[in-house]
Design an enzyme around this catalytic site. Structure first.
Site, PDB file in Angstrom:
ATOM      1  N   SER A 197       0.759  -1.352   0.098  1.00 55.46           N
ATOM      2  CA  SER A 197       0.126  -0.108  -0.059  1.00 55.46           C
ATOM      3  C   SER A 197       0.809   1.247  -0.012  1.00 55.46           C
ATOM      4  CB  SER A 197      -0.897  -0.061   1.244  1.00 55.46           C
ATOM      5  OG  SER A 197      -1.389   1.290   1.503  1.00 55.46           O
TER       6      SER A 197
ATOM      7  N   TYR B 297      -2.702  -0.827  10.172  1.00 57.58           N
ATOM      8  CA  TYR B 297      -2.720  -1.037   8.616  1.00 57.58           C
ATOM      9  C   TYR B 297      -1.387  -0.614   7.976  1.00 57.58           C
ATOM     10  CZ  TYR B 297      -3.937  -1.271   3.694  1.00 57.58           C
ATOM     11  OH  TYR B 297      -3.923  -1.551   2.559  1.00 57.58           O
TER      12      TYR B 297
END
Length: 265
Positions: free
Chosen positions: A147, A160
């Site tokens: 990500s 995350y």
């Protein structure tokens, strides 16, 4: 010419979003695809869609947070197809608390460990079980979905982003450890992608703001990530190893001032 002819690919989290688009795109390019997901009905639907289109696929229920499931996933692939060429570690912890992780003062330790277990350890253990087969062939491509949250600080989703940053380290370490023996490992860093997860998290104002900070005229689609995954899975990328490939509409290529300057110019 199809780009993945005769390749066998395992894709985790393939029941929806990026994983589903990747499974369908891999199959369209000639790969035999093992469609795995925590939700077996979703995996079966994707596998059926591939077979209905003339491709080859099998579906498996896999919880990447459980090593026994991961081991069975690899063993079932070898049993069915006799080889393993591509491992796409795409599964992510879908706990809705991840999107609501906005209070660092009350840091959610349980969520941190859950994200690390699924987002990082799941892929690492999948590599552990897949690598012996790839090394025996002297070739293989391992791909992780990382990500853009992994490369800079955030004001939310604290666990995350940390999990994806840890994932990047393993990508590069696996690449360094096994690259000379023919197994490559790379990561894709998606930007803002139109998935069900995005729709469930971002409101209309956020979506418009995401558009404003990008340097292309649209948000990404799952197929945009799938196309990069096909490249990394194919022999076209034989000289690409240990790369963190940003597929983010140019969002991370500028300084933070660019949207402001653009608006006022």
């Amino acid at each position: 010419m199809k780009r993945l002819i005769e390749k066998v690919a395992v894709i985790t989290g393939a029941g929806s979003g990026i994983g589903r688009a990747s499974a369908q795109t891999f199959a369209a390019q000639g790969a035999k695809v093992v469609v795995t997901d925590l939700y077996p009905d979703a995996a079966e639907r994707v596998a059926h869609s591939i077979k209905d289109a003339g491709g080859h696929a099998m579906a498996l229920k896999v919880d990447v947070g459980q090593e026994a499931d991961i081991k069975r996933m690899i063993e079932s692939t070898i049993e069915a197809y006799g080889r393993l060429d591509v491992l796409f570690n795409n599964a992510v912890n879908k706990n809705p608390e991840t999107a609501r992780d906005v209070d660092f003062i009350n840091f959610n330790e349980e969520l941190f460990h859950a994200n690390m277990r699924v987002n990082v350890l799941g892929g690492v253990l999948a590599c552990k079980h897949a690598l012996p087969h790839m090394l025996e062939q002297s070739q293989g491509s391992i791909i992780f979905t990382s990500s853009t949250s992994s490369i800079a600080g955030e004001v939310a989703q604290f666990s995350y982003g940390a999990s994806k940053a840890a994932l990047n380290w393993y990508v590069q370490s696996i690449a360094a450890t096994f690259g000379k023996r023919g197994v490559r490992c790379n990561a894709i860093l998606p930007g803002v992608i139109r998935t069900a997860a995005l729709e469930g998290w971002a409101n209309d104002k956020m979506v418009q703001a995401f558009l404003d900070i990008q340097n292309v005229p649209q948000l990404g689609e799952p197929e945009d990530i799938a196309n990069m995954a096909v490249f990394l899975a194919s022999d076209e990328s034989r000289y690409v190893n240990g790369a963190l490939m940003r597929v983010d509409g140019g969002m991370s290529c500028t300084t933070p001032m660019v949207p402001v300057v653009r608006a006022y110019l």
